[in-house]
Design an enzyme around this catalytic site. Structure first.
Site, mmCIF file in Angstrom:
data_model
loop_
_atom_site.group_PDB
_atom_site.id
_atom_site.type_symbol
_atom_site.label_atom_id
_atom_site.label_comp_id
_atom_site.label_asym_id
_atom_site.label_seq_id
_atom_site.Cartn_x
_atom_site.Cartn_y
_atom_site.Cartn_z
ATOM 1 N N THR A 125 -5.888 0.033 -20.562
ATOM 2 C CA THR A 125 -7.232 -0.406 -20.937
ATOM 3 C C THR A 125 -7.580 0.220 -22.285
ATOM 4 O O THR A 125 -7.811 1.430 -22.384
ATOM 5 C CB THR A 125 -8.263 0.017 -19.880
ATOM 6 O OG1 THR A 125 -7.907 -0.575 -18.626
ATOM 7 C CG2 THR A 125 -9.656 -0.432 -20.275
ATOM 8 N N LYS A 154 -11.344 -7.612 -19.873
ATOM 9 C CA LYS A 154 -11.268 -6.341 -19.144
ATOM 10 C C LYS A 154 -12.426 -5.433 -19.539
ATOM 11 O O LYS A 154 -13.026 -4.753 -18.695
ATOM 12 C CB LYS A 154 -9.928 -5.643 -19.424
ATOM 13 C CG LYS A 154 -9.762 -4.288 -18.738
ATOM 14 C CD LYS A 154 -9.698 -4.416 -17.229
ATOM 15 C CE LYS A 154 -9.656 -3.080 -16.490
ATOM 16 N NZ LYS A 154 -8.426 -2.334 -16.669
ATOM 17 N N LYS A 191 -13.984 6.992 -20.848
ATOM 18 C CA LYS A 191 -13.161 6.274 -21.835
ATOM 19 C C LYS A 191 -13.552 4.794 -21.915
ATOM 20 O O LYS A 191 -13.793 4.263 -23.007
ATOM 21 C CB LYS A 191 -11.685 6.383 -21.465
ATOM 22 C CG LYS A 191 -10.748 5.494 -22.291
ATOM 23 C CD LYS A 191 -9.325 5.592 -21.821
ATOM 24 C CE LYS A 191 -9.077 4.928 -20.499
ATOM 25 N NZ LYS A 191 -8.848 3.470 -20.591
#
Length: 1219
Positions: free
Chosen positions: A395, A473, A541
């Site tokens: 990701t 995503k 993150k």
């Protein structure tokens, strides 16, 4: 059906008329008054009167001679007038009136979609009176005992979530549109992913159509004002809700007074994104693109894999199992060894695993690691062959992917980048059932298609070039992250409002405020279990990516940014490596609330009395008739013999050869058992094994009700009766079994737990007690026939009649062609077959009452309670009793080889012993499921037995078949008890002095090999030198005992050691105050003892940072005086209030000699660790007084004596069965 009484109704609407109709169907008479006639209710009113409802001329008339008066009005003045006005209902005086509030709503989950659910609160007496009526009014009833108002509070929490989810949905759609992804594609993908919520799935389509008007903003904003005002009154911060409220106000102000303005237009103005054009753009189906791509994909021979963490290892191992050649690399060397052990090849650098590969998969944590893997020292790019494909599954930000693609193109090696972030978790990674959102050039996607297909259950190809997959995503993570934080905010707020958080969770999952993350993460909060399935730092993150992208694309995302800051706050608080649900600790720490919510113990009699009356007709005779008209035989696959606990005059096969099965079917029995002894299989594998033979079923039925075993299922929660209480099954010793244990008492959550998320709790259907008792077999049949194929369905039951009603309904559904596979307890079988119970079998019934031969007892349980039972049998028997004992020490604590050898030795001895018996035993009794199975099949060589009945309730009695070693002998199958407990192995300074490091090593090894959680602890460290040495020995915790020092020196000493211990991950206990008495050769005189000072305790905790505090409240080491202990429980109460606010546990030394009542009081006042030393040592010394033949026997007797004391204390302290 006889009338159950009259219910009065004041106020009619669509919803209240549904409730009134439900009451009529349940056997109540209903009389209603409606002052303001509603034209739209006319059809429902007509139906209401047709069903027997009566119209009243006034509220007084509606309230006359009723068992309950339902007031369904929203205006406070109207309610006051209806109840207390001149013509109000209270004009008709009642001897005693009880008041409850009932918030009515319609469920939104798959299970309760469109069905009425009620949240009610009031005093226990009022609830007890109202519950039968409330149950008849709805499909699902939630009860909060205490002050009224729970319904409105839950509504606030639900609206809090709705508001936050709505604004987050607008932010997600805006960011996705700005990044070039079609809004409908974003919606379709995320509606089936972790970022989904009820609001996103159901309201976003309306938003995108432009049909939702501006008024929605004003209505929603006004609701949030009410919630914010309530939060202010209870001094509780709601940062996400406050931002959501401001966003709604902003949107409303932008469109001004244009009442016809659409919500979409306001959204576009707020975020500066033209969503309308994005919606009108040409759309496509990402799933169809995926099918086309994989159908024409290139063959792949060799795969390189960088990043063998939890997700990466699962993905790489699945590729191996899919017959790909995989070479892996990870910076953590033990992982490489583990990968090699399952057949993978390994490399020492990224370059090593990139040589001669067709595809390189990168599954690392972040962009920096991806950059290093490709371009760092010995990076992959330098070694990749020309034309190789790179699948980036980490990701990362879309901009990073775009930059990486350009950089790879400049290499001149025709390297093909595929952007393919994944979602689904570790389990799905290893199963190859991930969701993958892939993007890139067509040629690149085809070159990697075979790998993408192998790893995914759902593969989406996103148009827009490399980076588009990461956009989707990113949007998913935006929603998922906000939903986790909003769940934490909502649950913490609910706790501050005084709601039972466990029930609150259940209500919300069936309401509009639910989300995928709410249903998945809140159970972690309720269980206070932050085992990191997905670490909090991951969302630091991922939402950091969102923050950077919204900045670069100039899309203001307020609520996402605040959620990001709350995750950062959680990480700064030290919870970054814990589960992301741990963000709730931010709220808990600031406000002092606790979200953790155990399912409460219930009063058995009160609960059973509060349920609706049983179905009035016993269906057993109907079941028997239906079975007679049906030529099919019911086959019961039983994992051990204890499942025959409720049947009689039925045969059981202990082996299942083709010949024996054919012979059994020739007899045309109505039912027979096959003993599978399959407890070694997980519940999921058993289900898969059955389905592989029988094919897909219409539904899996879960029905654990077992009256004789005290097992009830009420409100989807499974309880075990303990005296007059109902204990949630997840809190009993049965749930702690090392092999078959579980956490969830709620059976819907149990299904999700046991299937490791494959079947979500929200998708599990259930048959309620209300349906069984109000609708009968026909309602059960209709419900079962309406289930989607492949469903899982829970059956609630609290009586044998409930079980029979369900069985009758299921038989009717089967006659309509439906097929079911049932996972049940013993009660279901007798109901399904139509067996009428009979009295327990007596010796005279079997003709053995005059026999003088001995019996054979085989016990397969090693827990202290069973040991006591065996010892009691020995004491009550004469010298004719013979025994074979298995060494528990070798089995439980020995090496694998010792354990195997001991089991084999004992099994061989037992086998030989049984074979040598030539006299027919009077009876054979086996205790424990697997034990009874092995004895029957292996030692007695039984192939078939007849279940005669029960020796006592729940204890089946068989007669062995003619082929067995003892034909016709009664074989009693006694279920085993389990009572495992966690414990602390405590080493005293004196013991350390005598045993040294070898003693510590033995304790640590024993803890590691134990089947229950064991902590190794060093106690009473009075010497800095000793403690510094102990810190290096690998213990779990230490006690810093500076109680002999001045307060100032105690603080300094404890702080120093605490700092060193915490650096090594050890827990620290310290003592404040001083106990008198003797322990471990250390004596403190009475004049030296002192009680713990509360004020000093606060300073002591703040300065030292300890984890637990040993207090002195009049407790002593050693023996208490003849007058008994004199504990200052008032002081303990004050210390508990202090310690609980600081997150520090209370410890009580000197528990030897305290009464059961005192122990319980201390536990209620917060003590979480007791030290028992004197009684254990005394038991050891006392055992030496009995002469023994050998030193080995002396040691064994001493150990048994100590174990008996310890087992007793485990039960007394409540830790038995908690392992």
């Amino acid at each position: 059906m006889a009338s159950k009484g009259v219910v009065g109704f004041v106020g009619l609407s669509d919803l209240s008329l549904e409730i009134a109709a439900s009451l009529l169907r349940s056997g109540y008479k209903v009389q209603a008054f409606e002052e303001f006639h509603l034209q739209k209710c006319e059809p429902l009113l007509d139906e209401f009167f047709k069903q027997g409802g009566l119209r009243c001329a006034s509220a007084v008339e509606a309230g006359k001679d009723v068992v309950a008066l339902v007031v369904y009005l929203s205006n406070a003045d109207q309610i006051d007038e209806v109840i207390f006005g001149n013509e109000g209902a209270s004009k008709d005086k009642y001897e005693t009136a009880y008041f409850v509030d009932a918030y009515v709503a319609k469920g939104t989950s798959e299970v309760l979609d469109g069905k009425i659910m009620i949240t009610s609160s009031g005093s226990s007496d009022a609830i007890a009176k109202a519950q039968p009526v409330l149950s008849a009014m709805c499909e699902k009833l939630y009860i909060f005992e205490g002050e009224v108002g729970a319904g409105s509070k839950i509504n606030m929490v639900n609206e809090l979530l709705e508001g936050i989810h709505f604004v987050a949905s607008m932010e997600a759609i805006s960011l996705g549109s700005k990044a070039g992804i079609h809004p409908l594609i974003v919606h379709d993908i995320i509606s089936n992913a972790a970022g989904n919520s009820w609001v996103f799935k159901n309201q976003v389509p309306q938003l995108l159509k432009g049909t939702t008007k501006k008024q929605y903003l004003n209505t929603c904003a006004q609701k949030l004002v009410t919630i914010l005002d309530q939060a202010k009154s209870v001094n509780f911060p709601l940062p996400l809700l406050a931002v959501a409220h401001q966003q709604l106000i902003h949107g409303s102000s932008i469109v001004g007074y244009d009442e016809d303005a659409s919500l979409l237009k306001a959204c576009e103005r707020v975020f500066g994104v033209n969503i309308s054009d994005a919606v009108n753009a040409e759309t496509y189906k990402p799933e169809d693109l995926a099918i086309q791509t994989t159908a024409s994909s290139n063959s792949v021979n060799r795969i390189g894999f960088i990043g063998l963490g939890a997700m990466g290892f699962g993905m790489a191992s699945h590729l191996l199992n899919s017959n790909f050649s995989v070479i892996g690399y990870d910076v953590y060397k033990p992982t490489l060894t583990r990968f090699a052990n399952i057949g993978g090849s390994i490399g020492n650098t990224p370059a090593d695993v990139s040589k001669d590969v067709d595809v390189l998969v990168i599954m690392v944590t972040n962009e920096a690691q991806a950059e290093n893997a490709l371009y760092g020292d010995s990076g992959a790019v330098s070694a990749l062959p020309s034309g190789a494909s790179i699948i980036l599954s980490s990701t990362v930000s879309p901009s990073f992917v775009s930059q990486l693609e350009r950089r790879l193109q400049s290499e001149g090696k025709n390297l093909k980048l595929v952007d393919a972030p994944v979602s689904g978790g570790v389990k799905r990674a290893s199963m190859g059932t991930l969701t993958i959102m892939a993007s890139g050039a067509d040629e690149n996607l085809k070159s990697a298609g075979a790998v993408l297909s192998a790893l995914s259950e759902k593969l989406y190809i996103i148009k827009g070039g490399c980076g588009a997959g990461s956009v989707v995503k990113m949007v998913n993570q935006l929603l998922a992250g906000v939903h986790i934080v909003s769940a934490a905010e909502a649950m913490a707020f609910g706790a501050r409002l005084g709601l039972n958080t466990r029930i609150l969770f259940d209500v919300i999952t069936n309401s509009r405020g639910t989300s995928w993350m709410f249903e998945n993460r809140v159970p972690h909060m309720l269980d206070n279990d932050y085992t990191p399935y997905s670490a909090l730092d991951i969302f630091v993150k991922d939402l950091g990516i969102v923050s950077r992208e919204c900045s670069s694309r100039r899309v203001p995302l307020y609520i996402s940014t605040v959620a990001h800051q709350l995750f950062i706050l959680g990480s700064a608080g030290g919870w970054g490596r814990q589960d992301d649900a741990g963000v709730v600790k931010v709220y808990e720490k600031i406000t002092g609330v606790k979200v953790e919510g155990k399912i409460p113990l219930l009063k058995k009699e009160a609960v059973l009395n509060s349920l609706p009356s049983e179905w009035p007709v016993d269906p057993i005779s109907d079941i028997q008739k239906l079975n007679q008209n049906n030529s099919k035989t019911l086959v019961v696959l039983d994992d051990d013999p204890t499942g025959t606990q409720t049947v009689h005059d039925i045969e059981v096969l202990t082996e299942w050869s083709v010949e024996s099965l054919v012979e059994q079917f020739r007899k045309v029995p109505k039912c027979f058992f096959i003993l599978t002894n399959s407890r070694a299989l997980s519940s999921e594998k058993e289900a898969d094994a059955a389905s592989s033979v029988l094919g897909e079923m219409d539904a899996w039925i879960i029905c654990p009700f077992f009256l004789q075993g005290g097992r009830y299922t009420i409100g989807d929660i499974h309880y075990v009766a303990d005296s007059d209480k109902l204990v949630p099954a997840g809190d009993t010793e049965f749930a702690k079994d090392a092999a078959f244990g579980y956490k969830s008492s709620n059976l819907r959550e149990w299904v999700e737990e046991k299937t490791v998320g494959r079947v979500r709790a929200s998708s599990v259907a259930s048959i309620s007690i209300q349906l069984l008792r109000k609708g009968g077999p026909n309602a059960v049949c209709v419900h079962l026939c309406s289930l989607p194929k492949g469903s899982t369905c829970i059956v609630n039951a609290a009586s044998e009649r409930d079980m029979a009603v369900f069985a009758a309904g299921m038989i009717k559904a089967k006659l309509k062609g439906k097929r079911f596979l049932c996972r049940t307890a013993a009660s279901f079988v007798s109901s399904r077959v139509g067996i009428v119970s009979k009295a327990p079998i007596l010796p005279k019934d079997l003709g053995i009452n005059k026999e003088r031969n001995g019996g054979l007892i085989v016990v397969g349980s090693y827990v202290p309670k069973t040991t006591k039972q065996v010892e009691e049998i020995k004491q009550q028997s004469d010298q004719s009793l013979r025994s074979i004992e298995v060494s528990v020490a070798k089995v439980a604590m020995g090496s694998t080889e010792e354990r195997t050898d001991e089991i084999a030795r004992a099994a061989e001895m037992a086998d030989i012993f049984l074979r040598r018996i030539t006299i027919k035993p009077r009876y054979i009794l086996a205790k424990g499921g697997i034990t009874s199975s092995d004895i029957a099949t292996k030692a007695l060589e039984a192939k078939c037995a007849k279940i005669v009945g029960q020796a006592m309730a729940g204890v089946p009695l068989w007669q062995l078949g003619p082929e067995s070693r003892h034909p016709g002998v009664p074989y009693i199958v006694f279920p085993a008890e389990e009572e495992q407990s966690p414990a602390i192995l405590q080493i005293h300074p004196g013991a350390l002095k005598q045993g040294g490091i070898p003693l510590v090593s033995c304790c640590i090894a024993a803890a590691e090999q134990a089947r229950v959680p064991i902590v190794v602890h060093f106690d009473h460290g009075t010497s800095k030198e000793d403690l510094v040495e102990v810190l290096e020995l690998g213990l779990d915790s230490i006690m810093v005992d500076g109680s002999h020092l001045s307060f100032k020196d105690n603080v300094s000493y404890t702080k120093f050691i605490s700092f060193l211990a915490h650096a090594k991950g050890m827990l620290v206990e310290a003592e404040l105050g001083r106990l008198s008495g003797t322990e471990d050769d250390l004596t403190v005189e009475d004049y030296e003892a002192r009680l713990t000072d509360v004020n000093q305790a606060q300073e002591f905790i703040d300065e030292t940072g300890i984890d637990s505090l040993a207090v002195c409240i009049g407790n002593v080491h050693g023996k208490y005086p003849a007058s008994g202990p004199n504990l200052r429980l008032d002081l303990l109460k004050d210390l508990h209030a202090l310690c609980s606010s600081k997150g520090v546990f209370l410890v009580l030394h000197g528990a030897s000699g305290l009464s059961k009542e005192l122990i319980k009081e201390c536990i209620e006042l917060g003590v979480r660790k007791f030290n028992v030393n004197t009684e254990v040592r005394k038991a050891y010394v006392d055992s030496l007084g009995s002469p023994k033949k050998d030193l080995v026997h002396v040691m064994a007797a001493a150990k048994d004596a100590m174990k008996a004391v310890i087992a007793e204390k485990m039960h007394l302290f409540g830790s038995a069965g908690k392992a």
